[in-house]
Write a protein that holds these residues in place. Structure first.
Motif, short mmCIF file in Angstrom:
data_model
loop_
_atom_site.label_atom_id
_atom_site.label_comp_id
_atom_site.label_asym_id
_atom_site.label_seq_id
_atom_site.Cartn_x
_atom_site.Cartn_y
_atom_site.Cartn_z
N MET A 62 -2.85 17.69 4.72
CA MET A 62 -2.38 16.76 3.70
C MET A 62 -1.76 15.51 4.32
SD MET A 62 -0.71 19.54 1.04
CE MET A 62 -0.10 18.31 -0.13
N VAL A 63 -0.98 15.69 5.36
CA VAL A 63 -0.35 14.55 6.04
C VAL A 63 -1.42 13.65 6.66
CG1 VAL A 63 1.09 13.88 8.00
CG2 VAL A 63 1.87 15.66 6.43
N ASN A 64 -2.36 14.26 7.37
CA ASN A 64 -3.40 13.47 8.02
C ASN A 64 -4.22 12.67 7.00
OD1 ASN A 64 -2.68 14.32 10.59
ND2 ASN A 64 -4.09 16.07 10.55
N GLU A 65 -4.52 13.29 5.86
CA GLU A 65 -5.28 12.60 4.83
C GLU A 65 -4.48 11.45 4.23
OE1 GLU A 65 -8.31 11.55 2.15
OE2 GLU A 65 -8.29 12.66 4.04
N SER A 66 -3.18 11.65 4.02
CA SER A 66 -2.36 10.60 3.42
C SER A 66 -2.29 9.38 4.34
CB SER A 66 -0.96 11.12 3.10
OG SER A 66 -0.24 11.45 4.28
N PHE A 67 -2.20 9.59 5.66
CA PHE A 67 -2.14 8.46 6.57
C PHE A 67 -3.51 7.79 6.72
CE2 PHE A 67 2.03 9.91 7.50
CZ PHE A 67 2.70 8.82 8.04
N ARG A 68 -4.57 8.57 6.68
CA ARG A 68 -5.90 7.98 6.73
C ARG A 68 -6.12 7.06 5.53
NH1 ARG A 68 -10.82 8.35 4.82
NH2 ARG A 68 -10.23 9.93 3.30
N MET A 69 -5.72 7.53 4.35
CA MET A 69 -5.84 6.71 3.15
C MET A 69 -4.98 5.47 3.23
SD MET A 69 -5.84 9.79 0.33
CE MET A 69 -5.67 8.71 -1.08
N LEU A 70 -3.73 5.64 3.68
CA LEU A 70 -2.79 4.52 3.71
C LEU A 70 -3.23 3.44 4.69
CD1 LEU A 70 -0.15 3.39 2.63
CD2 LEU A 70 1.04 4.57 4.50
N VAL A 71 -3.61 3.85 5.90
CA VAL A 71 -4.03 2.87 6.90
C VAL A 71 -5.30 2.15 6.42
CG1 VAL A 71 -4.88 2.56 9.26
CG2 VAL A 71 -2.94 4.07 8.82
N GLY A 72 -6.16 2.87 5.71
CA GLY A 72 -7.33 2.23 5.13
C GLY A 72 -6.96 1.12 4.17
N ARG A 73 -5.94 1.36 3.37
CA ARG A 73 -5.46 0.32 2.44
C ARG A 73 -4.80 -0.84 3.20
NH1 ARG A 73 -7.91 0.82 -2.47
NH2 ARG A 73 -7.49 2.85 -3.44
N ILE A 74 -4.02 -0.52 4.22
CA ILE A 74 -3.32 -1.56 4.97
C ILE A 74 -4.30 -2.50 5.67
CG2 ILE A 74 -1.81 -1.98 6.95
CD1 ILE A 74 -0.37 0.66 6.23
N THR A 75 -5.32 -1.92 6.28
CA THR A 75 -6.27 -2.70 7.08
C THR A 75 -7.46 -3.18 6.28
OG1 THR A 75 -7.45 -0.69 7.76
CG2 THR A 75 -5.62 -1.42 9.15
N PRO A 110 0.84 -1.21 0.00
CA PRO A 110 0.00 0.00 0.00
C PRO A 110 0.86 1.25 0.00
CG PRO A 110 -0.87 -1.61 1.54
CD PRO A 110 0.46 -2.14 1.08
N THR A 111 0.58 2.14 -0.94
CA THR A 111 1.42 3.33 -1.12
C THR A 111 0.57 4.55 -1.40
OG1 THR A 111 3.22 1.98 -2.04
CG2 THR A 111 3.30 4.35 -2.49
N VAL A 112 0.93 5.66 -0.77
CA VAL A 112 0.32 6.95 -1.08
C VAL A 112 1.43 7.87 -1.56
CG1 VAL A 112 -0.86 8.98 -0.16
CG2 VAL A 112 -1.56 6.71 0.59
N LEU A 113 1.25 8.44 -2.74
CA LEU A 113 2.20 9.41 -3.26
C LEU A 113 1.86 10.78 -2.68
CD1 LEU A 113 2.39 8.39 -7.03
CD2 LEU A 113 3.70 7.51 -5.09
#
Length: 344
Positions: free
Chosen positions: A296-309, A141-144
């Motif tokens: 922007m940082v908070n959104e990127s981690f929200r998206m990434l953790v969503g993909r991970i889990t 899982p990756t967020v650019l």
């Protein structure tokens, strides 16, 4: 330091039984559980968090790859990312690619070796998108962040770079400037290209065509901008205003102005794009378009953790674009006429 083998020996059980007690992964009788726990307490054994997480298929590590840690923008980004990772109960592993695609390749390989659960990547080359898989071939899982690939196959969190260039340039145009130049960033990066295109859109909408030698392309680095700025500022037909593509380049420009004995905005007006630590302390205060970097940082981690889990079931990549904000400082003034020739 005691090992799991030492605990098993002291409790008179197998290593598998100790592991089952620690990870609660299988039934263990109350009597054996009590013996294992007593051995753990006696030996002061601390289970490996990495091993325990990997046993559950997770490392609880998120990698962040930034393009240039010497840039205060990325240093600030890492600080915000560490807080965001901790809020989601992850640890952050930071890598610096130094704007080098070959370094990025090595880093992505290292991330796979560490079994990181996900990656927040500021890409420096198109090659990274082919390397985002773990040892089993599964996609990591990756967020650019900030920069994107043209094929848009990954989740992305960016700003509207064209809007950033337009806003800053329109402000200069509104002050009456027509001889506007720019220190632009690398055009192979979407950040550099987008800000340049936004600037050109604003100029063309007002019927303004910049002189070719008033547009200088370089890296997003202070020293490069300093050199380009000195050359441009010593020309007899220097611009009355400059749009600068990022904060480090703006610092290089301001240093060149000081070394040449020029004053801003008396001799030239300056507008920039970027959010870097300490830039608000510049005097005169820099007019700039800023990123909402915390959001922007908070959104990127929200998206990434969503993909991970797998709590984000959508399969299509998501592209979140934040809008920059124009912050009016003290580096711009209405145009007063042609600049005097500069000797030096």
């Amino acid at each position: 330091m005691a090992t799991i083998r030492d605990v098993a020996k002291a409790a008179g059980v197998s290593i598998a039984t100790v592991s089952a007690v620690i990870n609660d992964s299988a039934y263990v009788s109350p009597e054996l559980r009590k013996r294992v726990q007593a051995a753990i307490d006696e030996l002061n054994y601390v289970p490996s968090a990495v091993a325990r997480n990997l046993n559950h298929g997770r490392s609880q590590l998120i990698a962040m790859v930034v393009a240039d840690l010497a840039n205060p923008f990325y240093s600030h980004l890492v600080c915000l990312a560490e807080a965001a990772a901790a809020a989601w109960d992850y640890s952050l592993v930071v890598f610096n690619s130094d704007e080098k695609p070959e370094a990025e390749k090595r880093i992505m390989s290292r991330i796979r070796q560490l079994s990181c659960d996900g990656v927040v990547l500021v890409p420096v080359g198109e090659t990274a998108q082919h390397l985002q898989r773990d040892h089993s071939g599964k996609s990591i899982p990756t967020v650019l962040f900030g920069r994107v690939f043209e094929d848009k196959k990954s989740d992305t969190v960016t700003i509207d770079n064209e809007s950033a260039g337009r806003q800053a340039t329109n402000y200069l145009l509104d002050l009456g400037h027509r001889r506007i130049g720019s220190l632009i960033g690398p055009q192979h990066l979407t950040t550099g290209r987008g800000r340049y295109e936004g600037m050109m859109q604003a100029l063309q909408a007002r019927g303004v065509t910049p002189l070719p030698h008033h547009i200088r392309q370089g890296e997003f680095r202070e020293e490069v901008a300093y050199t380009m700025a000195r050359e441009m500022l010593q020309a007899p037909d220097r611009p009355t205003a400059l749009y600068v593509a990022n904060g480090l380049m703006a610092l290089g420009l301001m240093r060149a102005l000081a070394d040449l004995g020029l004053k801003c905005p008396d001799d030239i007006s300056i507008a920039s794009t970027d959010t870097i630590t300490g830039i608000s302390g510049l005097r005169p205060r820099l007019t700039r378009t800023e990123h909402p970097i915390g959001d922007m940082v908070n959104e990127s981690f929200r998206m990434l953790v969503g993909r991970i889990t797998n709590s984000a079931p959508q399969q299509q990549p998501r592209h979140v674009i934040f809008q920059p904000t124009l912050v009016v400082g003290e580096t711009c003034a209405p145009v007063t006429g042609a600049p005097a020739s500069l000797v030096g």
